[in-house]
Structure formats: C-alpha cells, structure tokens
Design a protein around this motif. Structure first.
Motif, PDB file in Angstrom:
ATOM      1  N   ASP A   1      -8.275  -9.419  -2.925  1.00  0.00           N
ATOM      2  CA  ASP A   1      -9.304 -10.413  -2.599  1.00  0.00           C
ATOM      3  C   ASP A   1     -10.526  -9.759  -1.967  1.00  0.00           C
ATOM      4  N   ASP A   2     -10.998  -8.688  -2.561  1.00  0.00           N
ATOM      5  CA  ASP A   2     -12.210  -7.966  -2.161  1.00  0.00           C
ATOM      6  C   ASP A   2     -12.106  -7.239  -0.824  1.00  0.00           C
ATOM      7  N   LYS A   3     -10.907  -7.108  -0.268  1.00  0.00           N
ATOM      8  CA  LYS A   3     -10.698  -6.319   0.951  1.00  0.00           C
ATOM      9  C   LYS A   3     -10.017  -5.008   0.554  1.00  0.00           C
ATOM     10  N   LYS A   4     -10.628  -3.879   0.921  1.00  0.00           N
ATOM     11  CA  LYS A   4     -10.069  -2.583   0.532  1.00  0.00           C
ATOM     12  C   LYS A   4      -8.735  -2.347   1.233  1.00  0.00           C
ATOM     13  N   ILE A   5      -7.714  -2.034   0.427  1.00  0.00           N
ATOM     14  CA  ILE A   5      -6.380  -1.751   0.942  1.00  0.00           C
ATOM     15  C   ILE A   5      -6.028  -0.283   0.732  1.00  0.00           C
ATOM     16  N   TYR A   6      -6.504   0.309  -0.351  1.00  0.00           N
ATOM     17  CA  TYR A   6      -6.116   1.679  -0.690  1.00  0.00           C
ATOM     18  C   TYR A   6      -7.264   2.411  -1.360  1.00  0.00           C
ATOM     19  N   GLU A   7      -7.539   3.604  -0.860  1.00  0.00           N
ATOM     20  CA  GLU A   7      -8.497   4.511  -1.491  1.00  0.00           C
ATOM     21  C   GLU A   7      -7.840   5.879  -1.560  1.00  0.00           C
ATOM     22  N   ALA A   8      -7.668   6.388  -2.772  1.00  0.00           N
ATOM     23  CA  ALA A   8      -7.039   7.700  -2.943  1.00  0.00           C
ATOM     24  C   ALA A   8      -7.851   8.772  -2.224  1.00  0.00           C
ATOM     25  N   GLN A   9      -7.155   9.851  -1.855  1.00  0.00           N
ATOM     26  CA  GLN A   9      -7.799  10.973  -1.177  1.00  0.00           C
ATOM     27  C   GLN A   9      -7.536  12.250  -1.966  1.00  0.00           C
ATOM     28  N   PRO A  10      -8.467  13.196  -1.944  1.00  0.00           N
ATOM     29  CA  PRO A  10      -8.259  14.456  -2.659  1.00  0.00           C
ATOM     30  C   PRO A  10      -6.956  15.124  -2.231  1.00  0.00           C
ATOM     31  N   GLY A  11      -6.214  15.599  -3.206  1.00  0.00           N
ATOM     32  CA  GLY A  11      -4.957  16.283  -2.929  1.00  0.00           C
ATOM     33  C   GLY A  11      -3.757  15.364  -2.771  1.00  0.00           C
ATOM     34  N   GLU A  12      -3.973  14.088  -2.887  1.00  0.00           N
ATOM     35  CA  GLU A  12      -2.894  13.115  -2.730  1.00  0.00           C
ATOM     36  C   GLU A  12      -1.863  13.289  -3.844  1.00  0.00           C
ATOM     37  N   GLY A  13      -0.594  13.297  -3.478  1.00  0.00           N
ATOM     38  CA  GLY A  13       0.487  13.396  -4.444  1.00  0.00           C
ATOM     39  C   GLY A  13       0.943  12.034  -4.935  1.00  0.00           C
ATOM     40  N   TYR A  14       1.791  12.048  -5.945  1.00  0.00           N
ATOM     41  CA  TYR A  14       2.262  10.796  -6.529  1.00  0.00           C
ATOM     42  C   TYR A  14       3.027   9.941  -5.531  1.00  0.00           C
ATOM     43  N   ASP A  15       3.861  10.551  -4.707  1.00  0.00           N
ATOM     44  CA  ASP A  15       4.651   9.756  -3.755  1.00  0.00           C
ATOM     45  C   ASP A  15       3.760   8.995  -2.787  1.00  0.00           C
ATOM     46  N   GLU A  16       2.686   9.623  -2.332  1.00  0.00           N
ATOM     47  CA  GLU A  16       1.747   8.937  -1.437  1.00  0.00           C
ATOM     48  C   GLU A  16       1.028   7.812  -2.183  1.00  0.00           C
ATOM     49  N   CYS A  17       0.640   8.075  -3.419  1.00  0.00           N
ATOM     50  CA  CYS A  17       0.014   7.053  -4.247  1.00  0.00           C
ATOM     51  C   CYS A  17       0.959   5.865  -4.438  1.00  0.00           C
ATOM     52  N   LEU A  18       2.194   6.150  -4.765  1.00  0.00           N
ATOM     53  CA  LEU A  18       3.195   5.104  -4.975  1.00  0.00           C
ATOM     54  C   LEU A  18       3.353   4.246  -3.729  1.00  0.00           C
ATOM     55  N   ALA A  19       3.435   4.860  -2.562  1.00  0.00           N
ATOM     56  CA  ALA A  19       3.577   4.110  -1.304  1.00  0.00           C
ATOM     57  C   ALA A  19       2.356   3.224  -1.067  1.00  0.00           C
ATOM     58  N   ASN A  20       1.186   3.732  -1.374  1.00  0.00           N
ATOM     59  CA  ASN A  20      -0.031   2.948  -1.172  1.00  0.00           C
ATOM     60  C   ASN A  20      -0.141   1.797  -2.163  1.00  0.00           C
ATOM     61  N   VAL A  21       0.235   2.021  -3.399  1.00  0.00           N
ATOM     62  CA  VAL A  21       0.215   0.945  -4.396  1.00  0.00           C
ATOM     63  C   VAL A  21       1.226  -0.127  -4.004  1.00  0.00           C
ATOM     64  N   GLN A  22       2.367   0.281  -3.489  1.00  0.00           N
ATOM     65  CA  GLN A  22       3.359  -0.693  -3.016  1.00  0.00           C
ATOM     66  C   GLN A  22       2.762  -1.559  -1.905  1.00  0.00           C
ATOM     67  N   LYS A  23       2.033  -0.927  -1.004  1.00  0.00           N
ATOM     68  CA  LYS A  23       1.386  -1.677   0.082  1.00  0.00           C
ATOM     69  C   LYS A  23       0.394  -2.690  -0.487  1.00  0.00           C
ATOM     70  N   VAL A  24      -0.369  -2.286  -1.500  1.00  0.00           N
ATOM     71  CA  VAL A  24      -1.317  -3.216  -2.138  1.00  0.00           C
ATOM     72  C   VAL A  24      -0.587  -4.437  -2.675  1.00  0.00           C
ATOM     73  N   PHE A  25       0.529  -4.218  -3.359  1.00  0.00           N
ATOM     74  CA  PHE A  25       1.286  -5.338  -3.915  1.00  0.00           C
ATOM     75  C   PHE A  25       1.893  -6.199  -2.816  1.00  0.00           C
ATOM     76  N   GLU A  26       2.308  -5.593  -1.721  1.00  0.00           N
ATOM     77  CA  GLU A  26       2.838  -6.377  -0.591  1.00  0.00           C
ATOM     78  C   GLU A  26       1.754  -7.283  -0.021  1.00  0.00           C
ATOM     79  N   VAL A  27       0.551  -6.737   0.165  1.00  0.00           N
ATOM     80  CA  VAL A  27      -0.563  -7.529   0.690  1.00  0.00           C
ATOM     81  C   VAL A  27      -0.916  -8.650  -0.284  1.00  0.00           C
ATOM     82  N   ALA A  28      -0.924  -8.360  -1.563  1.00  0.00           N
ATOM     83  CA  ALA A  28      -1.267  -9.364  -2.573  1.00  0.00           C
ATOM     84  C   ALA A  28      -0.252 -10.486  -2.632  1.00  0.00           C
ATOM     85  N   ASN A  29       0.972 -10.210  -2.244  1.00  0.00           N
ATOM     86  CA  ASN A  29       2.028 -11.218  -2.311  1.00  0.00           C
ATOM     87  C   ASN A  29       2.369 -11.826  -0.956  1.00  0.00           C
ATOM     88  N   ALA A  30       1.607 -11.477   0.062  1.00  0.00           N
ATOM     89  CA  ALA A  30       1.886 -12.007   1.416  1.00  0.00           C
ATOM     90  C   ALA A  30       1.415 -13.448   1.529  1.00  0.00           C
TER      91      ALA A  30
END
Length: 90
Positions: free
Chosen positions: A61-90
């Motif tokens: 809803d136009d509020k930034k939840i996740y912005e990737a960072q240089p050097g970020e690995g897949y596991d960190e990306c996965l955790a952040n995407v999960q957080k986005v989905f949690e916020v979207a479903n709260a």
C-alpha cells in the motif's frame, strides 16, 4: 488484503532472486495483488516512489517494506519477501 508493488529492472540478479522468493513464499499466503513496475520501461509509474535507490524495492500500500542491498544473498532476500507478504496479509 493489501497490494504489493515491486520496482524492478530487467536483467537485475537481485530482482530475479526476489521473483524466486515470491514464488517460494506466495504458496503460504492467500492470493495477493502484485504490481510489478520496471523502472526503465515504466518510468512514469516508478516516479511515484521516490524513497528508494536499489532494486528490487517492495511496497505494501505504497509504504516501503523492503529494499535490496548490494551483496544481499538469497536467504536474506527470502526473509525480506516473507516479511512483505506478512505485512500485506496483516
């Protein structure tokens, strides 16, 4: 349920990882509206989001939840995407 918006750039390896993470996470949540904006192909749509530098960046809803960072690995990306989905479903 809230809308997720993702800003991406074609060919970005971090964006590819985010799409892979979305596929892994979305099966655990109810269907969600996902708007994908390519910064290079849709600059007018991307202009409404002025608070990011790196892609992918994901908003709920136009509020930034996740912005990737240089050097970020897949596991960190996965955790952040999960957080986005949690916020979207709260």
């Amino acid at each position: 349920m809230k809308k997720i918006t993702m800003i991406k750039i074609e060919g970005c390896p971090y964006c590819s990882a985010a799409f892979r993470a979305i596929d892994a996470v979305k099966k655990d949540y109810p269907p969600v509206e996902l708007e994908v904006i390519d910064e290079n192909l849709q600059p007018k749509l991307a202009e409404r989001f002025l608070d990011y530098y790196y892609v992918p960046t994901m908003y709920v809803d136009d509020k930034k939840i996740y912005e990737a960072q240089p050097g970020e690995g897949y596991d960190e990306c996965l955790a952040n995407v999960q957080k986005v989905f949690e916020v979207a479903n709260a």
